[in-house]
Design a protein around this motif. Structure first.
Motif, PDB file in Angstrom:
ATOM      1  N   ARG A 185       0.983  -1.368  -0.270  1.00 35.27           N
ATOM      2  CA  ARG A 185       0.148  -0.264   0.171  1.00 35.27           C
ATOM      3  C   ARG A 185       0.989   1.161   0.615  1.00 35.27           C
ATOM      4  O   ARG A 185       2.293   1.027   0.549  1.00 35.27           O
ATOM      5  CB  ARG A 185      -0.979   0.015   1.627  1.00 35.27           C
ATOM      6  CG  ARG A 185       0.105  -0.236   2.441  1.00 35.27           C
ATOM      7  CD  ARG A 185      -1.106  -0.052   3.331  1.00 35.27           C
ATOM      8  NE  ARG A 185      -0.735  -0.334   4.343  1.00 35.27           N
ATOM      9  CZ  ARG A 185      -0.540   0.711   5.663  1.00 35.27           C
ATOM     10  NH1 ARG A 185      -0.180   0.928   6.210  1.00 35.27           N
ATOM     11  NH2 ARG A 185       0.405  -0.075   6.990  1.00 35.27           N
ATOM     12  N   THR A 186       0.151   2.497  -0.721  1.00 33.73           N
ATOM     13  CA  THR A 186       0.732   4.002  -0.826  1.00 33.73           C
ATOM     14  C   THR A 186       1.159   4.721   0.484  1.00 33.73           C
ATOM     15  O   THR A 186       0.605   3.864   1.570  1.00 33.73           O
ATOM     16  CB  THR A 186       0.581   4.589  -1.842  1.00 33.73           C
ATOM     17  OG1 THR A 186       0.137   3.896  -3.246  1.00 33.73           O
ATOM     18  CG2 THR A 186       1.195   5.601  -2.223  1.00 33.73           C
ATOM     19  N   SER A 187       2.524   4.632   0.967  1.00 33.74           N
ATOM     20  CA  SER A 187       2.538   5.050   2.034  1.00 33.74           C
ATOM     21  C   SER A 187       2.016   6.930   1.670  1.00 33.74           C
ATOM     22  O   SER A 187       3.073   7.652   1.099  1.00 33.74           O
ATOM     23  CB  SER A 187       3.708   5.523   3.143  1.00 33.74           C
ATOM     24  OG  SER A 187       3.327   5.519   4.033  1.00 33.74           O
ATOM     25  N   PRO A 188       1.699   7.804   2.213  1.00 31.51           N
ATOM     26  CA  PRO A 188       1.804   9.031   2.677  1.00 31.51           C
ATOM     27  C   PRO A 188       2.554  10.025   2.459  1.00 31.51           C
ATOM     28  O   PRO A 188       3.020   9.984   3.845  1.00 31.51           O
ATOM     29  CB  PRO A 188       0.077   9.508   2.535  1.00 31.51           C
ATOM     30  CG  PRO A 188      -0.838   8.233   2.459  1.00 31.51           C
ATOM     31  CD  PRO A 188      -0.094   7.592   3.229  1.00 31.51           C
ATOM     32  N   GLY A 189       3.212  10.359   1.473  1.00 30.32           N
ATOM     33  CA  GLY A 189       4.817  11.618   2.074  1.00 30.32           C
ATOM     34  C   GLY A 189       4.439  13.011   1.786  1.00 30.32           C
ATOM     35  O   GLY A 189       3.586  12.770   1.089  1.00 30.32           O
ATOM     36  N   MET A 190       5.221  13.436   2.391  1.00 32.68           N
ATOM     37  CA  MET A 190       5.300  14.843   2.080  1.00 32.68           C
ATOM     38  C   MET A 190       5.489  15.473  -0.501  1.00 32.68           C
ATOM     39  O   MET A 190       5.027  16.013   0.001  1.00 32.68           O
ATOM     40  CB  MET A 190       6.281  15.461   2.432  1.00 32.68           C
ATOM     41  CG  MET A 190       6.830  16.984   2.157  1.00 32.68           C
ATOM     42  SD  MET A 190       8.152  17.924   2.986  1.00 32.68           S
ATOM     43  CE  MET A 190       7.197  17.992   4.519  1.00 32.68           C
ATOM     44  N   ASP A 191       6.592  14.416  -0.341  1.00 34.56           N
ATOM     45  CA  ASP A 191       6.874  14.667  -1.836  1.00 34.56           C
ATOM     46  C   ASP A 191       6.234  13.892  -2.182  1.00 34.56           C
ATOM     47  O   ASP A 191       6.502  12.442  -2.608  1.00 34.56           O
ATOM     48  CB  ASP A 191       8.275  14.353  -1.755  1.00 34.56           C
ATOM     49  CG  ASP A 191       8.837  13.904  -3.370  1.00 34.56           C
ATOM     50  OD1 ASP A 191       8.649  14.466  -4.232  1.00 34.56           O
ATOM     51  OD2 ASP A 191      10.028  13.840  -3.585  1.00 34.56           O
TER      52      ASP A 191
END
Length: 362
Positions: A185-191
């Motif tokens: 699963r995609t991990s939301p990040g700043m970039d």
């Protein structure tokens, strides 16, 4: 550290031309928001016509056999435009895990596809707290359970290389991500231009990768990762500076371009100095791969890029923090990349410890 050769300059110029033609701001945003997180057509073009994924792979495994310096030149050009690609995660990081393991069978099986760009490999080696210890666990029956965090190219990977804790210490494994028990699963990040993935393992089959000294392999890969990231950060800082200079030439206030004001000239001169000194640090790390040089590059390039990106926001004014403007993407990349592979202060402590150890021996 020798100056770049004509071949290296040509490589950088060719990648820059392809990126300029196919990876403008709109294309970068579209690629970052796509299912795989990068432009598959552009990646195929870079691999098939330039051979970017094959640069650091030896000829015996289907590569070009150039080296990390050449691969990092590509990362610099991709970083300049914030191009999302599997270059860092697959072609550099995962490829070097295999090479440093010295497992000839695993290298022969996996590296040709990585060099062609048709196989995307992801290295799982961080837990929730960071990169200091391997994330997933290995059970006694040879299956893996646990969670790996901050995985580059994890969502689109065709093969996972996993550093796991086992009873005999750290061990490397090859895992098929298509099997039951692997959840990505995609991990939301700043970039938004650097998608990270959380990979969960639940008693999945794993194929051991023979490494005479897995701890040494991980330490070496960490140095390679820092050198590669530093090269990318230099390119991104350069792109951020160019964006800012162009803006100050066109933005008019009090009847003249704001770039003509002496105070702003001084600030942009400082930005340029930071970019060029960061380039020197990154080049030294790429050339030597000495742990001290790589630690210096990790710290200095992270701080230089962050400062350049912050200055760009200031010099652009309010427009820079709007979603439509690219300055905010550089700002986010700067702060996101500074945390990648460990925070800068971790490397300051590691560098200091290394220096003290050397002094104790002399």
């Amino acid at each position: 550290m020798s100056p770049p050769t004509d071949e290296q300059l040509t490589l950088a110029a060719t990648v820059r031309a392809v990126v300029a033609k196919h990876a403008g701001p709109t294309a970068v945003r579209a690629a970052a928001s796509s299912e795989r997180g990068y432009d598959e057509k552009l990646w195929a073009l870079l691999c098939n016509q330039i051979g970017v994924a094959a640069l650091a792979v030896p000829e015996e495994y289907g590569g070009i056999g150039a080296g990390l310096v050449e691969a990092n030149l590509v990362l610099t050009e991709l970083g300049r435009a914030l191009v999302p690609s599997p270059m860092l995660g697959s072609a550099v990081l995962a490829a070097h895990v295999l090479l440093e393991s010295k497992d000839a069978d695993a290298c022969a099986r996996l590296l040709p596809g990585i060099a062609e760009g048709t196989t995307i490999a992801a290295f799982c080696w961080a837990d929730a707290s960071g990169w200091s210890t391997p994330g997933p666990l290995v059970e006694s029956d040879g299956t893996l359970s646990g969670t790996a965090h901050y995985v580059l190219d994890g969502k689109s990977a065709d093969v996972l290389i996993v550093a796991a804790r086992a009873s005999q210490g750290v061990t490397l494994f090859e895992v098929d991500p298509g099997q039951d028990g692997v959840v990505r699963r995609t991990s939301p990040g700043m970039d938004p231009t650097r998608p990270l993935t959380v990979v969960e393992f639940s008693e999945v089959d794993a194929r051991p990768i023979a490494a005479a000294d897995a701890d040494r392999t991980l330490a070496r890969v960490r140095d390679i990762a820092c050198a590669a990231l530093a090269a990318e950060q230099v390119g991104a800082a350069q792109g951020c500076l160019e964006l800012t200079v162009d803006y100050t030439k066109s933005r008019v206030q009090f009847g003249r371009p704001i770039g003509s004001f002496q105070a702003l000239k001084h600030r942009m001169a400082d930005m340029y100095a930071l970019v060029e000194t960061a380039r020197s640090a990154a080049d030294a790390a790429s050339a030597s791969l000495d742990p001290a040089d790589c630690a210096v590059a990790k710290v200095y390039c992270s701080e230089a890029f962050s400062h350049v990106a912050a200055e760009a926001i200031q010099l652009h004014g309010g427009i820079a923090i709007t979603w439509e403007h690219d300055a905010q993407l550089y700002f986010k990349r700067a702060h996101g990349s500074s945390q990648l592979f460990g925070q800068p202060d971790e490397y300051v402590e590691r560098f200091a410890a290394g220096q003290l150890a050397e002094q104790a021996l002399t």
